[in-house]
Design a protein around this motif. Structure first.
Motif, PDB file in Angstrom:
ATOM      1  N   ALA A  34       0.858  -1.183   0.000  1.00  0.00           N
ATOM      2  CA  ALA A  34       0.000   0.000   0.000  1.00  0.00           C
ATOM      3  C   ALA A  34       0.893   1.231   0.000  1.00  0.00           C
ATOM      4  CB  ALA A  34      -0.904   0.015   1.227  1.00  0.00           C
ATOM      5  N   GLY A  35       0.566   2.179  -0.856  1.00  0.00           N
ATOM      6  CA  GLY A  35       1.317   3.424  -0.925  1.00  0.00           C
ATOM      7  C   GLY A  35       0.374   4.611  -0.856  1.00  0.00           C
ATOM      8  N   VAL A  36       0.954   5.771  -0.640  1.00  0.00           N
ATOM      9  CA  VAL A  36       0.173   7.012  -0.609  1.00  0.00           C
ATOM     10  C   VAL A  36       0.753   7.963  -1.645  1.00  0.00           C
ATOM     11  CG1 VAL A  36      -0.515   9.002   0.784  1.00  0.00           C
ATOM     12  CG2 VAL A  36      -0.368   6.737   1.836  1.00  0.00           C
ATOM     13  N   ALA A  37      -0.106   8.459  -2.508  1.00  0.00           N
ATOM     14  CA  ALA A  37       0.273   9.464  -3.497  1.00  0.00           C
ATOM     15  C   ALA A  37      -0.582  10.695  -3.232  1.00  0.00           C
ATOM     16  CB  ALA A  37       0.046   8.949  -4.906  1.00  0.00           C
ATOM     17  N   ASP A  38       0.065  11.829  -3.053  1.00  0.00           N
ATOM     18  CA  ASP A  38      -0.643  13.060  -2.706  1.00  0.00           C
ATOM     19  C   ASP A  38      -0.568  14.058  -3.863  1.00  0.00           C
ATOM     20  OD1 ASP A  38      -1.805  15.258  -1.539  1.00  0.00           O
ATOM     21  OD2 ASP A  38      -0.266  15.538  -0.011  1.00  0.00           O
ATOM     22  N   PRO A  39      -1.463  13.938  -4.852  1.00  0.00           N
ATOM     23  CA  PRO A  39      -1.408  14.847  -5.998  1.00  0.00           C
ATOM     24  C   PRO A  39      -1.803  16.280  -5.659  1.00  0.00           C
ATOM     25  CG  PRO A  39      -3.361  13.497  -6.142  1.00  0.00           C
ATOM     26  CD  PRO A  39      -2.557  12.994  -4.966  1.00  0.00           C
ATOM     27  N   ALA A  57       7.842  14.828  -4.555  1.00  0.00           N
ATOM     28  CA  ALA A  57       7.139  14.043  -3.536  1.00  0.00           C
ATOM     29  C   ALA A  57       6.368  12.888  -4.182  1.00  0.00           C
ATOM     30  CB  ALA A  57       6.196  14.930  -2.728  1.00  0.00           C
ATOM     31  N   LEU A  58       5.713  13.144  -5.301  1.00  0.00           N
ATOM     32  CA  LEU A  58       5.002  12.073  -6.001  1.00  0.00           C
ATOM     33  C   LEU A  58       5.975  11.016  -6.518  1.00  0.00           C
ATOM     34  CD1 LEU A  58       2.284  14.059  -7.979  1.00  0.00           C
ATOM     35  CD2 LEU A  58       1.894  12.346  -6.197  1.00  0.00           C
ATOM     36  N   ALA A  59       7.080  11.472  -7.110  1.00  0.00           N
ATOM     37  CA  ALA A  59       8.080  10.533  -7.610  1.00  0.00           C
ATOM     38  C   ALA A  59       8.636   9.680  -6.478  1.00  0.00           C
ATOM     39  CB  ALA A  59       9.201  11.288  -8.313  1.00  0.00           C
ATOM     40  N   ARG A  60       8.876  10.281  -5.325  1.00  0.00           N
ATOM     41  CA  ARG A  60       9.383   9.541  -4.161  1.00  0.00           C
ATOM     42  C   ARG A  60       8.355   8.505  -3.704  1.00  0.00           C
ATOM     43  NH1 ARG A  60       9.509  13.267  -0.510  1.00  0.00           N
ATOM     44  NH2 ARG A  60      11.110  14.407  -1.641  1.00  0.00           N
ATOM     45  N   SER A  63       8.430   5.686  -6.256  1.00  0.00           N
ATOM     46  CA  SER A  63       9.695   4.958  -6.163  1.00  0.00           C
ATOM     47  C   SER A  63       9.737   4.084  -4.908  1.00  0.00           C
ATOM     48  CB  SER A  63      10.858   5.960  -6.156  1.00  0.00           C
ATOM     49  OG  SER A  63      12.069   5.300  -5.988  1.00  0.00           O
ATOM     50  N   ASP A  64       9.315   4.640  -3.783  1.00  0.00           N
ATOM     51  CA  ASP A  64       9.340   3.883  -2.524  1.00  0.00           C
ATOM     52  C   ASP A  64       8.449   2.658  -2.591  1.00  0.00           C
ATOM     53  OD1 ASP A  64      11.094   5.741  -1.487  1.00  0.00           O
ATOM     54  OD2 ASP A  64       9.607   6.720  -0.196  1.00  0.00           O
TER      55      ASP A  64
END
Length: 70
Positions: A34-39, A57-60, A63-64
């Motif tokens: 599960a990841g979090v993307a904050d557009p 921040a989105l790229a990180r 990537s993570d």
């Protein structure tokens, strides 16, 4: 969960304004994370660097979450 396993999904992203419980339930018993993307960049400071910081921040986040497991 079956579709996640069949498609070999690596990561399922949620946005921070929504409860993470749905994504956590989806990835349970699968190899996906599960990841979090904050557009919207909700945690970022306004200013001339906002767009660049948002993109980093989105790229990180991508990537993570998509990185191979150690």
């Amino acid at each position: 969960q079956q579709r996640i396993r069949e498609a070999s999904v690596t990561c399922v992203f949620a946005e921070p304004q929504f409860p993470p419980s749905a994504v956590e339930a989806l990835v349970e018993n699968t190899d996906a994370r599960a990841g979090v993307a904050d557009p919207l960049g909700t945690g970022l400071e306004p200013g001339p660097e906002l767009y660049a910081n948002l993109m980093f921040a989105l790229a990180r986040s991508f990537s993570d979450c998509l990185a191979p497991r150690s």
